[in-house]
Design a protein around this motif. Structure first.
Motif, short mmCIF file in Angstrom:
data_model
loop_
_atom_site.label_atom_id
_atom_site.label_comp_id
_atom_site.label_asym_id
_atom_site.label_seq_id
_atom_site.Cartn_x
_atom_site.Cartn_y
_atom_site.Cartn_z
N TRP A 48 -26.47 31.23 16.00
CA TRP A 48 -27.29 30.14 16.54
C TRP A 48 -26.59 28.81 16.37
CZ3 TRP A 48 -31.78 30.61 19.21
CH2 TRP A 48 -32.52 29.44 19.45
N TYR A 49 -26.01 28.59 15.20
CA TYR A 49 -25.28 27.34 14.97
C TYR A 49 -24.08 27.24 15.90
CZ TYR A 49 -22.88 23.60 12.46
OH TYR A 49 -22.25 22.42 12.13
N GLY A 50 -23.41 28.37 16.12
CA GLY A 50 -22.25 28.36 17.00
C GLY A 50 -22.59 28.01 18.44
N SER A 51 -23.82 28.26 18.87
CA SER A 51 -24.23 27.95 20.23
C SER A 51 -24.80 26.53 20.36
CB SER A 51 -25.28 28.97 20.71
OG SER A 51 -26.47 28.87 19.93
N CYS A 52 -24.84 25.79 19.28
CA CYS A 52 -25.34 24.41 19.32
C CYS A 52 -24.22 23.47 19.76
CB CYS A 52 -25.86 23.97 17.95
SG CYS A 52 -27.34 24.85 17.39
N GLU A 77 -26.51 18.46 18.63
CA GLU A 77 -27.42 19.29 17.83
C GLU A 77 -26.87 19.50 16.43
OE1 GLU A 77 -29.63 22.16 21.06
OE2 GLU A 77 -27.51 22.52 20.63
N ARG A 78 -25.55 19.65 16.31
CA ARG A 78 -24.95 19.84 14.99
C ARG A 78 -25.06 18.57 14.15
NH1 ARG A 78 -19.63 23.75 15.55
NH2 ARG A 78 -20.61 25.32 16.89
N ILE A 79 -24.95 17.42 14.80
CA ILE A 79 -25.15 16.15 14.08
C ILE A 79 -26.58 16.07 13.57
CG2 ILE A 79 -25.26 13.64 14.34
CD1 ILE A 79 -22.91 13.86 16.29
N LEU A 80 -27.53 16.46 14.41
CA LEU A 80 -28.94 16.45 14.01
C LEU A 80 -29.17 17.41 12.85
CD1 LEU A 80 -31.85 15.53 14.49
CD2 LEU A 80 -32.07 17.38 16.16
N ILE A 81 -28.57 18.60 12.92
CA ILE A 81 -28.68 19.57 11.83
C ILE A 81 -28.13 18.99 10.54
CG2 ILE A 81 -27.84 21.80 10.98
CD1 ILE A 81 -27.95 22.79 13.88
N GLY A 82 -26.99 18.29 10.63
CA GLY A 82 -26.40 17.66 9.45
C GLY A 82 -27.30 16.60 8.84
N LYS A 108 -11.30 19.20 5.46
CA LYS A 108 -9.97 19.70 5.83
C LYS A 108 -9.89 19.82 7.35
CE LYS A 108 -9.48 22.41 1.59
NZ LYS A 108 -9.28 23.77 1.02
N PRO A 109 -8.84 19.25 7.96
CA PRO A 109 -8.72 19.32 9.42
C PRO A 109 -8.66 20.75 9.95
CG PRO A 109 -7.20 17.71 8.51
CD PRO A 109 -7.77 18.47 7.34
N SER A 110 -8.15 21.68 9.16
CA SER A 110 -8.01 23.05 9.61
C SER A 110 -9.30 23.85 9.50
CB SER A 110 -6.91 23.75 8.81
OG SER A 110 -7.24 23.74 7.42
N SER A 111 -10.36 23.25 8.91
CA SER A 111 -11.63 23.95 8.72
C SER A 111 -12.76 23.15 9.33
CB SER A 111 -11.89 24.18 7.23
OG SER A 111 -10.85 24.94 6.64
N PRO A 112 -12.94 23.25 10.66
CA PRO A 112 -13.97 22.44 11.33
C PRO A 112 -15.39 22.88 11.05
CG PRO A 112 -12.98 23.96 12.89
CD PRO A 112 -12.20 24.09 11.59
N SER A 113 -15.58 24.06 10.46
CA SER A 113 -16.93 24.56 10.24
C SER A 113 -16.99 25.35 8.96
CB SER A 113 -17.39 25.44 11.41
OG SER A 113 -18.65 26.01 11.14
N VAL A 114 -18.14 25.29 8.24
CA VAL A 114 -18.31 26.05 7.01
C VAL A 114 -18.80 27.46 7.31
CG1 VAL A 114 -18.80 24.02 5.64
CG2 VAL A 114 -20.68 25.20 6.75
#
Length: 268
Positions: free
Chosen positions: A190-194, A198-203, A261-267
């Motif tokens: 679900w997060y991947g489809s945002c 929407e991800r900013i709002l989730i944050g 980390k620039p190489s890790s855009p998502s947790v």
């Protein structure tokens, strides 16, 4: 660099008096509360707490477990059908309608989440009452205990069914959404489809939840620490709160390091 240091000093100087005031008021309030607890008849208060806990675990928890899914459906289904009706009449253009539908779905999600937490709390109360009073005249009747267990199982299934309906309706509103509530990786998909907004709002929502969790843990620690001092609560309740507090702090710090980390855009 000097200007930055001067600005930091000015901010610290401006915030320090308020910080000192908060600390002093907290110490004064804590002292007054401690003196009040010492001066009160703690034995009578503890007896009242024990009697209230016994009544709740033996006569209330099981019935609440049985009634909880009925209440949950009674509250959520009208909201769900109202959102479904509004979505069916939506022309796909009016953002006010889509916002209204999304708000109704979010409200139902909130209610189902709270009901799940409440169900686990009631189950712990049910176990405490049944096991703690086993073999005594205060023992909970077996039919009530097993009825409460059956109610808990229904309490676990009810949110899943409701959330499946809510997620499916959300997919009709936003067809790009992916994931099924029955999938163990639902949140990740679900997060991947945002999208980015929407991800900013989730944050932002996650940060507000983190702040609320920190404040709640501090308040609960004070309550349980005082209970361990003046009553027979022991240190385990305070320890449990501190574990949750530490996990929240660690998860937040780890996510910050991971996302930094620039190489890790998502947790995820």
């Amino acid at each position: 660099m000097k200007n930055n240091n001067d600005a930091a000093k000015q901010e610290n100087k401006k915030a320090l008096p308020r910080f000192i005031l908060v600390v002093v008021c907290s110490l004064v309030l804590g002292g007054i509360l401690g003196i009040a607890l010492v001066s009160l008849s703690l034995e009578n208060f503890q007896a009242a707490l024990d009697a209230a806990a016994l009544f709740f675990t033996n006569h209330v928890a099981a019935w609440l477990l049985i009634a909880l899914p009925v209440i949950e459906f009674a509250v959520c289904l009208p909201i769900y059908f109202s959102a479904k009706k509004r979505l069916a009449a939506w022309d796909g253009e009016d953002e006010a309608v889509s916002g209204e539908v999304e708000g109704k779905l979010s409200m139902c999600m909130w209610i189902t989440g709270l009901c799940t937490v409440l169900a686990f709390f009631l189950l712990s109360a049910l176990f405490a009452g049944f096991v703690g009073n086993a073999g005594t005249p205060r023992m909970m009747p077996a039919p009530m205990f097993f009825g409460g267990l059956a109610g808990f199982l229904v309490d676990l299934l009810a949110p899943v069914v409701l959330q499946q309906k809510l997620v499916d309706l959300t997919k009709r509103l936003y067809p790009e959404k992916q994931g099924s509530v029955y999938d163990t990786k639902f949140q990740k998909k679900w997060y991947g489809s945002c999208d980015e907004a929407e991800r900013i709002l989730i944050g932002q929502c996650a940060f507000q939840a983190y702040r609320a969790m920190t404040t709640a843990c501090m308040a609960l620690w004070v309550v349980f620490a005082l209970g361990g001092m003046f009553f027979s609560w022991g240190f385990l309740p305070a320890a449990a709160v501190c574990i949750v507090w530490g996990v929240g702090q660690s998860a937040y710090a780890y996510a910050c390091l991971k996302l930094g980390k620039p190489s890790s855009p998502s947790v995820y």
